[in-house]
Scaffold this motif. Sequence first.
Motif, PDB file in Angstrom:
ATOM      1  N   ALA A  45      42.610  37.411  -9.903  1.00  0.00           N
ATOM      2  CA  ALA A  45      42.999  38.672  -9.260  1.00  0.00           C
ATOM      3  C   ALA A  45      41.809  39.518  -8.834  1.00  0.00           C
ATOM      4  O   ALA A  45      41.903  40.300  -7.885  1.00  0.00           O
ATOM      5  CB  ALA A  45      43.898  39.472 -10.197  1.00  0.00           C
ATOM      6  N   GLN A  46      40.663  39.374  -9.511  1.00  0.00           N
ATOM      7  CA  GLN A  46      39.513  40.238  -9.214  1.00  0.00           C
ATOM      8  C   GLN A  46      38.974  40.044  -7.805  1.00  0.00           C
ATOM      9  O   GLN A  46      38.302  40.933  -7.268  1.00  0.00           O
ATOM     10  CB  GLN A  46      38.400  39.975 -10.229  1.00  0.00           C
ATOM     11  N   TYR A  47      39.269  38.901  -7.179  1.00  0.00           N
ATOM     12  CA  TYR A  47      38.733  38.618  -5.855  1.00  0.00           C
ATOM     13  C   TYR A  47      39.723  38.949  -4.735  1.00  0.00           C
ATOM     14  O   TYR A  47      39.404  38.790  -3.562  1.00  0.00           O
ATOM     15  CB  TYR A  47      38.339  37.148  -5.752  1.00  0.00           C
ATOM     16  N   VAL A  48      40.909  39.399  -5.107  1.00  0.00           N
ATOM     17  CA  VAL A  48      41.967  39.633  -4.121  1.00  0.00           C
ATOM     18  C   VAL A  48      41.925  41.081  -3.647  1.00  0.00           C
ATOM     19  O   VAL A  48      41.945  42.011  -4.457  1.00  0.00           O
ATOM     20  CB  VAL A  48      43.351  39.295  -4.717  1.00  0.00           C
ATOM     21  N   ASP A  49      41.888  41.263  -2.325  1.00  0.00           N
ATOM     22  CA  ASP A  49      41.839  42.602  -1.753  1.00  0.00           C
ATOM     23  C   ASP A  49      43.222  43.199  -1.547  1.00  0.00           C
ATOM     24  O   ASP A  49      43.380  44.422  -1.554  1.00  0.00           O
ATOM     25  CB  ASP A  49      41.107  42.557  -0.414  1.00  0.00           C
ATOM     26  N   LEU A  50      44.225  42.342  -1.335  1.00  0.00           N
ATOM     27  CA  LEU A  50      45.601  42.802  -1.186  1.00  0.00           C
ATOM     28  C   LEU A  50      46.501  41.786  -1.871  1.00  0.00           C
ATOM     29  O   LEU A  50      46.607  40.641  -1.426  1.00  0.00           O
ATOM     30  CB  LEU A  50      45.982  42.931   0.291  1.00  0.00           C
ATOM     31  N   LEU A  51      47.116  42.184  -2.982  1.00  0.00           N
ATOM     32  CA  LEU A  51      47.964  41.297  -3.764  1.00  0.00           C
ATOM     33  C   LEU A  51      49.420  41.667  -3.536  1.00  0.00           C
ATOM     34  O   LEU A  51      49.839  42.790  -3.813  1.00  0.00           O
ATOM     35  CB  LEU A  51      47.619  41.409  -5.252  1.00  0.00           C
ATOM     36  N   ARG A  73      38.790  25.952 -10.143  1.00  0.00           N
ATOM     37  CA  ARG A  73      38.402  25.636  -8.771  1.00  0.00           C
ATOM     38  C   ARG A  73      38.987  26.650  -7.783  1.00  0.00           C
ATOM     39  O   ARG A  73      38.340  27.007  -6.796  1.00  0.00           O
ATOM     40  CB  ARG A  73      38.849  24.216  -8.424  1.00  0.00           C
ATOM     41  N   LEU A  74      40.207  27.124  -8.054  1.00  0.00           N
ATOM     42  CA  LEU A  74      40.785  28.177  -7.216  1.00  0.00           C
ATOM     43  C   LEU A  74      39.970  29.453  -7.329  1.00  0.00           C
ATOM     44  O   LEU A  74      39.680  30.118  -6.329  1.00  0.00           O
ATOM     45  CB  LEU A  74      42.238  28.429  -7.614  1.00  0.00           C
ATOM     46  N   GLU A  75      39.588  29.804  -8.549  1.00  0.00           N
ATOM     47  CA  GLU A  75      38.763  31.003  -8.744  1.00  0.00           C
ATOM     48  C   GLU A  75      37.434  30.856  -8.006  1.00  0.00           C
ATOM     49  O   GLU A  75      36.957  31.807  -7.366  1.00  0.00           O
ATOM     50  CB  GLU A  75      38.520  31.233 -10.234  1.00  0.00           C
ATOM     51  N   SER A  76      36.846  29.671  -8.054  1.00  0.00           N
ATOM     52  CA  SER A  76      35.583  29.439  -7.348  1.00  0.00           C
ATOM     53  C   SER A  76      35.761  29.561  -5.836  1.00  0.00           C
ATOM     54  O   SER A  76      34.877  30.077  -5.139  1.00  0.00           O
ATOM     55  CB  SER A  76      35.025  28.056  -7.703  1.00  0.00           C
ATOM     56  N   LEU A  77      36.892  29.070  -5.332  1.00  0.00           N
ATOM     57  CA  LEU A  77      37.176  29.201  -3.901  1.00  0.00           C
ATOM     58  C   LEU A  77      37.238  30.667  -3.501  1.00  0.00           C
ATOM     59  O   LEU A  77      36.640  31.077  -2.492  1.00  0.00           O
ATOM     60  CB  LEU A  77      38.484  28.507  -3.547  1.00  0.00           C
ATOM     61  N   PHE A  78      37.954  31.469  -4.271  1.00  0.00           N
ATOM     62  CA  PHE A  78      38.064  32.891  -3.954  1.00  0.00           C
ATOM     63  C   PHE A  78      36.694  33.567  -3.997  1.00  0.00           C
ATOM     64  O   PHE A  78      36.373  34.396  -3.136  1.00  0.00           O
ATOM     65  CB  PHE A  78      39.025  33.577  -4.920  1.00  0.00           C
ATOM     66  N   LEU A  79      35.890  33.227  -4.990  1.00  0.00           N
ATOM     67  CA  LEU A  79      34.548  33.801  -5.083  1.00  0.00           C
ATOM     68  C   LEU A  79      33.709  33.406  -3.877  1.00  0.00           C
ATOM     69  O   LEU A  79      33.062  34.253  -3.238  1.00  0.00           O
ATOM     70  CB  LEU A  79      33.867  33.333  -6.374  1.00  0.00           C
ATOM     71  N   GLU A  80      33.719  32.119  -3.545  1.00  0.00           N
ATOM     72  CA  GLU A  80      32.904  31.629  -2.436  1.00  0.00           C
ATOM     73  C   GLU A  80      33.370  32.217  -1.109  1.00  0.00           C
ATOM     74  O   GLU A  80      32.542  32.612  -0.272  1.00  0.00           O
ATOM     75  CB  GLU A  80      32.952  30.103  -2.386  1.00  0.00           C
ATOM     76  N   TYR A  81      34.681  32.296  -0.920  1.00  0.00           N
ATOM     77  CA  TYR A  81      35.160  32.852   0.345  1.00  0.00           C
ATOM     78  C   TYR A  81      34.806  34.332   0.439  1.00  0.00           C
ATOM     79  O   TYR A  81      34.387  34.807   1.501  1.00  0.00           O
ATOM     80  CB  TYR A  81      36.674  32.665   0.496  1.00  0.00           C
ATOM     81  N   SER A  82      34.999  35.076  -0.633  1.00  0.00           N
ATOM     82  CA  SER A  82      34.725  36.515  -0.584  1.00  0.00           C
ATOM     83  C   SER A  82      33.266  36.809  -0.277  1.00  0.00           C
ATOM     84  O   SER A  82      32.931  37.845   0.295  1.00  0.00           O
ATOM     85  CB  SER A  82      35.126  37.180  -1.904  1.00  0.00           C
TER      86      SER A  82
END
Length: 290
Positions: free
Chosen positions: A145-151, A78-87
């Motif tokens: 990590a694939q959806y993160v622009d600055l880690l 669900r966290l991964e889906s959130l990152f995908l949807e937000y991006s």
Amino acid sequence: MSREYPIIAVTGSSGAGTTTIKDAFARMFARQNVKAAFVHGDSFHRYTRAELERLLARQPEREESLSHFAVEANLLDRLESLFLEYSQAGTGSYRHYIHAEDKELVEAGYQVGTFTPWASLPESTDLLLYEGLHGGLVTDDINIAQYVDLLVGVAPSINLEWIQKIDRDTKLRGYSQEAVIESIQARMGDYMRLILPQFSRTDINFQRVPVVDTSNPFEPRAIPTADESFVVIRFRDPKKIDFPYLLAMIKDSFMSRPHTLVVPGAKMPLALELVMLPRVQELLDGRRFK
């Protein structure tokens, strides 16, 4: 990468100090009129505190694998889906996990160790800031990590991390020191498998190193102060960093390696802003649609 809705993730272990970094980002955003959506990693725990305790009581042999670090103890899909949807669209669902220090939510009637209902992220935000355990996680089935622009990694020396966790959990969350130490020990396998590898993926790491004796972190002691520590800042891509400028602006700082800046502990807030502000501005300038 360049996209309309960038994501910044602050990742680190329990007690590492990720909340301090998140709060510094929030102050910087306020000064720069950046509207951010804030998401805390604890919100994606699978179980309430009571549910987890009951599960561990029935299956004590699984205690290590079911720490809050573990994949199966969290809703990481669900966290991964959130990152995908937000991006892609600047939207998504989130909630809050209630800690004892969340006074406003407790006063509103929520019980410590439970969750608020799922809700939509605020509309028209400039970026998303995640703070928690799994912002840079990659497994065979999950790739957050694939959806993160600055880690951004927060990884104090291990003994200091444990001292900070014991201090926080005993003073703010009501645990005994013995219970916190048991938790640290039970999570060690997951810490090594799931937390440590993330720091090899971070764009920037902040590691606070004390210059006082912390050889036995389980002995009751005060947390070393900022003046009793240095902060080691490692950059994945040093070509993006203006080291002469940072050295001139941060008194008593120095470079220990071509990609590493060391600053006095008390200068960490200044260093954070000088380092992060250009990166945040770069993300905002790179948005495809403004």
